[in-house]
Design a protein around this motif. Structure first.
Motif, PDB file in Angstrom:
ATOM      1  N   ILE A  40      19.963 139.751  39.323  1.00 36.71           N
ATOM      2  CA  ILE A  40      20.877 138.612  39.297  1.00 36.71           C
ATOM      3  C   ILE A  40      20.478 137.531  40.293  1.00 36.71           C
ATOM      4  O   ILE A  40      20.605 136.333  39.993  1.00 36.71           O
ATOM      5  CB  ILE A  40      22.327 139.073  39.550  1.00 36.71           C
ATOM      6  CG1 ILE A  40      23.295 137.891  39.368  1.00 36.71           C
ATOM      7  CG2 ILE A  40      22.478 139.719  40.907  1.00 36.71           C
ATOM      8  CD1 ILE A  40      24.762 138.294  39.385  1.00 36.71           C
ATOM      9  N   ASP A  41      19.964 137.919  41.473  1.00 40.45           N
ATOM     10  CA  ASP A  41      19.616 136.891  42.454  1.00 40.45           C
ATOM     11  C   ASP A  41      18.441 136.032  41.993  1.00 40.45           C
ATOM     12  O   ASP A  41      18.398 134.832  42.262  1.00 40.45           O
ATOM     13  CB  ASP A  41      19.332 137.510  43.823  1.00 40.45           C
ATOM     14  CG  ASP A  41      18.292 138.618  43.771  1.00 40.45           C
ATOM     15  OD1 ASP A  41      17.984 139.109  42.673  1.00 40.45           O
ATOM     16  OD2 ASP A  41      17.789 138.998  44.848  1.00 40.45           O
ATOM     17  N   SER A  42      17.491 136.635  41.261  1.00 36.95           N
ATOM     18  CA  SER A  42      16.350 135.874  40.742  1.00 36.95           C
ATOM     19  C   SER A  42      16.785 134.886  39.667  1.00 36.95           C
ATOM     20  O   SER A  42      16.320 133.743  39.623  1.00 36.95           O
ATOM     21  CB  SER A  42      15.290 136.820  40.178  1.00 36.95           C
ATOM     22  OG  SER A  42      14.774 137.655  41.180  1.00 36.95           O
ATOM     23  N   VAL A  43      17.689 135.319  38.794  1.00 39.10           N
ATOM     24  CA  VAL A  43      18.166 134.430  37.733  1.00 39.10           C
ATOM     25  C   VAL A  43      19.026 133.319  38.317  1.00 39.10           C
ATOM     26  O   VAL A  43      18.942 132.159  37.897  1.00 39.10           O
ATOM     27  CB  VAL A  43      18.940 135.225  36.651  1.00 39.10           C
ATOM     28  CG1 VAL A  43      19.532 134.289  35.610  1.00 39.10           C
ATOM     29  CG2 VAL A  43      18.020 136.240  35.985  1.00 39.10           C
ATOM     30  N   ALA A  44      19.835 133.655  39.312  1.00 37.13           N
ATOM     31  CA  ALA A  44      20.648 132.632  39.986  1.00 37.13           C
ATOM     32  C   ALA A  44      19.743 131.587  40.635  1.00 37.13           C
ATOM     33  O   ALA A  44      20.025 130.373  40.569  1.00 37.13           O
ATOM     34  CB  ALA A  44      21.547 133.284  41.026  1.00 37.13           C
ATOM     35  N   ILE A  49      21.791 128.128  41.401  1.00 33.58           N
ATOM     36  CA  ILE A  49      23.199 128.391  41.682  1.00 33.58           C
ATOM     37  C   ILE A  49      23.307 129.694  42.458  1.00 33.58           C
ATOM     38  O   ILE A  49      22.333 130.444  42.592  1.00 33.58           O
ATOM     39  CB  ILE A  49      24.045 128.490  40.389  1.00 33.58           C
ATOM     40  CG1 ILE A  49      23.489 129.586  39.466  1.00 33.58           C
ATOM     41  CG2 ILE A  49      24.107 127.149  39.666  1.00 33.58           C
ATOM     42  CD1 ILE A  49      24.323 129.838  38.236  1.00 33.58           C
ATOM     43  N   SER A  50      24.481 129.999  42.962  1.00 31.92           N
ATOM     44  CA  SER A  50      24.712 131.245  43.692  1.00 31.92           C
ATOM     45  C   SER A  50      24.912 132.407  42.719  1.00 31.92           C
ATOM     46  O   SER A  50      25.180 132.200  41.524  1.00 31.92           O
ATOM     47  CB  SER A  50      25.942 131.112  44.570  1.00 31.92           C
ATOM     48  OG  SER A  50      27.106 130.954  43.770  1.00 31.92           O
ATOM     49  N   LEU A  54      26.807 132.493  38.978  1.00 33.70           N
ATOM     50  CA  LEU A  54      26.220 133.064  37.767  1.00 33.70           C
ATOM     51  C   LEU A  54      27.131 134.132  37.176  1.00 33.70           C
ATOM     52  O   LEU A  54      27.298 134.210  35.949  1.00 33.70           O
ATOM     53  CB  LEU A  54      24.838 133.650  38.066  1.00 33.70           C
ATOM     54  CG  LEU A  54      24.091 134.264  36.884  1.00 33.70           C
ATOM     55  CD1 LEU A  54      23.888 133.242  35.763  1.00 33.70           C
ATOM     56  CD2 LEU A  54      22.744 134.838  37.326  1.00 33.70           C
ATOM     57  N   SER A  55      27.742 134.948  38.041  1.00 27.67           N
ATOM     58  CA  SER A  55      28.672 135.973  37.560  1.00 27.67           C
ATOM     59  C   SER A  55      29.853 135.340  36.831  1.00 27.67           C
ATOM     60  O   SER A  55      30.280 135.819  35.772  1.00 27.67           O
ATOM     61  CB  SER A  55      29.192 136.808  38.739  1.00 27.67           C
ATOM     62  OG  SER A  55      28.167 137.567  39.316  1.00 27.67           O
ATOM     63  N   LYS A  56      30.387 134.263  37.385  1.00 29.66           N
ATOM     64  CA  LYS A  56      31.498 133.560  36.738  1.00 29.66           C
ATOM     65  C   LYS A  56      31.064 132.969  35.405  1.00 29.66           C
ATOM     66  O   LYS A  56      31.822 132.969  34.434  1.00 29.66           O
ATOM     67  CB  LYS A  56      32.027 132.464  37.658  1.00 29.66           C
ATOM     68  CG  LYS A  56      32.764 132.978  38.888  1.00 29.66           C
ATOM     69  CD  LYS A  56      33.216 131.833  39.792  1.00 29.66           C
ATOM     70  CE  LYS A  56      33.918 132.355  41.028  1.00 29.66           C
ATOM     71  NZ  LYS A  56      34.286 131.249  41.958  1.00 29.66           N
ATOM     72  N   ASP A  65      30.044 141.343  32.976  1.00 30.23           N
ATOM     73  CA  ASP A  65      29.325 141.078  34.229  1.00 30.23           C
ATOM     74  C   ASP A  65      27.864 140.784  33.900  1.00 30.23           C
ATOM     75  O   ASP A  65      27.458 140.805  32.723  1.00 30.23           O
ATOM     76  CB  ASP A  65      29.439 142.267  35.198  1.00 30.23           C
ATOM     77  CG  ASP A  65      29.099 143.597  34.540  1.00 30.23           C
ATOM     78  OD1 ASP A  65      28.227 143.613  33.634  1.00 30.23           O
ATOM     79  OD2 ASP A  65      29.689 144.620  34.900  1.00 30.23           O
ATOM     80  N   TYR A  66      27.069 140.529  34.933  1.00 34.67           N
ATOM     81  CA  TYR A  66      25.655 140.209  34.714  1.00 34.67           C
ATOM     82  C   TYR A  66      24.902 141.375  34.085  1.00 34.67           C
ATOM     83  O   TYR A  66      24.019 141.174  33.257  1.00 34.67           O
ATOM     84  CB  TYR A  66      24.984 139.819  36.033  1.00 34.67           C
ATOM     85  CG  TYR A  66      23.505 139.559  35.868  1.00 34.67           C
ATOM     86  CD1 TYR A  66      23.051 138.370  35.295  1.00 34.67           C
ATOM     87  CD2 TYR A  66      22.565 140.502  36.253  1.00 34.67           C
ATOM     88  CE1 TYR A  66      21.700 138.135  35.106  1.00 34.67           C
ATOM     89  CE2 TYR A  66      21.207 140.279  36.070  1.00 34.67           C
ATOM     90  CZ  TYR A  66      20.785 139.091  35.497  1.00 34.67           C
ATOM     91  OH  TYR A  66      19.435 138.863  35.309  1.00 34.67           O
TER      92      TYR A  66
END
Length: 265
Positions: A40-44, A49-50, A54-56, A65-66
């Motif tokens: 998730i951090d790489s896609v964000a 974005i944070s 991205l989760s939202k 969820d992601y």
């Protein structure tokens, strides 16, 4: 095309071009073949974005969820055609491989098959139901949804105003809550709209349709789906080969229904 790309494209098309949602959707679509390998951090970071943003976002387009979002991307990446219906060849793929002339010969055979096998009595029954019901909706997925939209506008020309929704979640919400006075006309060549067809995880069944109070019509080439007990008005057409020209056949059925409806007016 399955649920992830479907929802991202719809969100992009229904957002301002300069909006954050549009930018995120475009970035995810551009990297759709890589997302299944990325945390998730790489896609964000790709989207600037944070992780929380991205989760939202993925929750906004209907995923829990992601992880669910990424799992579906991975699942869909290795699938082609309709789930459980891969032996059918879309017209575009056949034309790209064999050319127009062989396809036109198949289409001529298909039209003969269509004329011979389509049940005119069922067309008339559905037209009568369409005439009698005040609340009517028409749905489909991806390409078949364009037929549903066309049908909505064609019926408006006849003074009959029916509903449709592009988002699959809005379609589901409508069908979960429809009452006994509602008619829903579904375009689904594969028939998998009733069960999954990529709009949900493999093995997901729309069990809520078993409990629906409304009436369902299904326009399809899948005989098993047409004979499902939840379908009150099955409109079944067929093809002469494994090449499927459903985008043409669905519109032929649509015009036949409208023609019978006009007689009732």
């Amino acid at each position: 095309m399955f649920i992830v790309a479907y929802r991202l494209i719809n969100l992009r098309n229904n957002s301002r071009r300069d909006s954050t949602d549009s930018y995120i959707a475009e970035t995810l679509l551009a990297n759709i073949n890589e997302i299944d390998k990325l945390p998730i951090d790489s896609v964000a970071e790709l989207c600037n974005i944070s992780k929380s943003k991205l989760s939202k976002f993925v929750k906004k387009i209907g995923f829990n969820d992601y992880k669910e979002f990424r799992d579906l991307v991975k699942n869909e990446k290795y699938r082609s055609g309709y789930y459980g219906y891969e032996d059918k060849l879309p017209m575009g793929r056949y034309i790209a491989k064999e050319g127009w002339e062989p396809y036109l010969k198949i289409l001529h055979q298909d039209l003969d098959c269509f004329t011979e096998k389509t049940d005119q009595n069922m067309i008339r029954r559905l037209a009568k139901a369409l005439y009698e019901h005040e609340e009517v909706a028409t749905f489909g997925s991806v390409y078949s949804q364009t037929a549903a939209v066309d049908f909505m506008y064609r019926m408006a020309e006849e003074g009959k105003y029916i509903r449709t929704y592009t988002y699959d979640l809005e379609q589901e919400e409508y069908m979960r809550n429809m009452d006994e006075d509602t008619l829903v006309i579904i375009f689904s060549n594969s028939g998998q709209y009733l069960y999954g067809d990529g709009m949900r995880k493999i093995g997901y069944f729309k069990s809520y349709l078993k409990r629906t109070k409304g009436e369902i019509a299904l326009i399809t080439s899948n005989e098993d789906a047409a004979m499902d007990p939840i379908v009150k008005y099955p409109i079944l057409y067929s093809f002469s080969t494994n090449v499927h020209s459903q985008m043409l056949m669905e519109r032929l059925v649509m015009e036949m229904i409208i023609s019978e409806y006009k007689k009732l007016l």
